[in-house]
Design an enzyme around this catalytic site. Structure first.
Site, mmCIF file in Angstrom:
data_model
loop_
_atom_site.group_PDB
_atom_site.id
_atom_site.type_symbol
_atom_site.label_atom_id
_atom_site.label_comp_id
_atom_site.label_asym_id
_atom_site.label_seq_id
_atom_site.Cartn_x
_atom_site.Cartn_y
_atom_site.Cartn_z
ATOM 1 N N HIS A 65 0.836 -1.193 0.000
ATOM 2 C CA HIS A 65 0.000 0.000 0.000
ATOM 3 C C HIS A 65 0.872 1.245 0.000
ATOM 4 C CE1 HIS A 65 -3.175 -2.546 2.331
ATOM 5 N NE2 HIS A 65 -3.048 -2.921 1.078
ATOM 6 N N TYR A 132 2.020 3.081 14.090
ATOM 7 C CA TYR A 132 2.634 3.956 13.096
ATOM 8 C C TYR A 132 2.012 5.344 13.118
ATOM 9 C CZ TYR A 132 -1.121 2.354 9.849
ATOM 10 O OH TYR A 132 -2.311 2.038 9.244
#
Length: 183
Positions: A65, A132
């Site tokens: 991605h 993240y």
């Protein structure tokens, strides 16, 4: 800064961050990242706007991605294999693949610049939790994805019979997204 805590990879801007870990009888402490050091390494500001937590079970592959953001990934548990692909068509490194492994016992972070597609694969029997930070809000409109098994990329995944989402099973190949780079 006296000492660098980051290592460059074969993809420009993709950095592995290794900071000291201080262990004692209680466990350990470490600074996963210092923004001033990261910004010095990447040459521009990194101002996170969203903090995400992902959990993946053994044999899961979350495919390639590439959202329109810079991303700082910090795996916390298990063993995570990461495959990353430079999909910035203006770069001489377009199509370059980097693979890295992160283990719970040796904490590291990974800075992923815009235009680099990333994926993770859980190795072993321990699920992977990773956190993240990103410097843009996710709205779903700026996502590009590439087939996890794209033959042009020749990624050697470390698991047999991976668990893959329906969406990721149907992602296009890199040559379908950038036909001009393959003519």
């Amino acid at each position: 800064m006296a000492e660098s805590y980051w290592k460059e990879t074969t993809i420009p801007g993709l950095l592995v961050i290794e900071r000291p870990t201080f262990r004692d009888e209680r466990g350990f402490f470490r600074e996963a990242m210092r923004r001033d050091e990261l910004e010095e390494a990447i040459g521009h500001p990194f101002l996170p706007l969203q903090w995400n937590h992902s959990y993946s079970k053994p044999r899961v592959i979350r495919a390639l991605h590439a959202e329109n953001w810079n991303k700082l990934v910090y795996p916390v548990t298990g063993t995570m294999f990461a495959a990353l692909v430079d999909i910035r068509p203006e770069r001489s490194t377009f199509g370059t693949v980097a693979t890295l492994e992160f283990q719970e016992e040796y904490p590291q972070a990974l800075f992923i610049p815009k235009g680099v597609a990333n994926s993770i694969c859980v190795k072993g029997n321990v699920p992977v939790h990773y956190l993240y930070l990103v410097d843009a809000y996710y709205d779903g409109s700026d996502t590009r994805a590439i087939a996890w098994d794209d033959p042009d990329l020749k990624i050697s995944w470390p698991v047999a019979e991976p668990v893959i989402s329906e969406r990721d099973r149907n992602n296009p190949r890199l040559r379908e997204l950038f036909p001009e780079k393959f003519s």
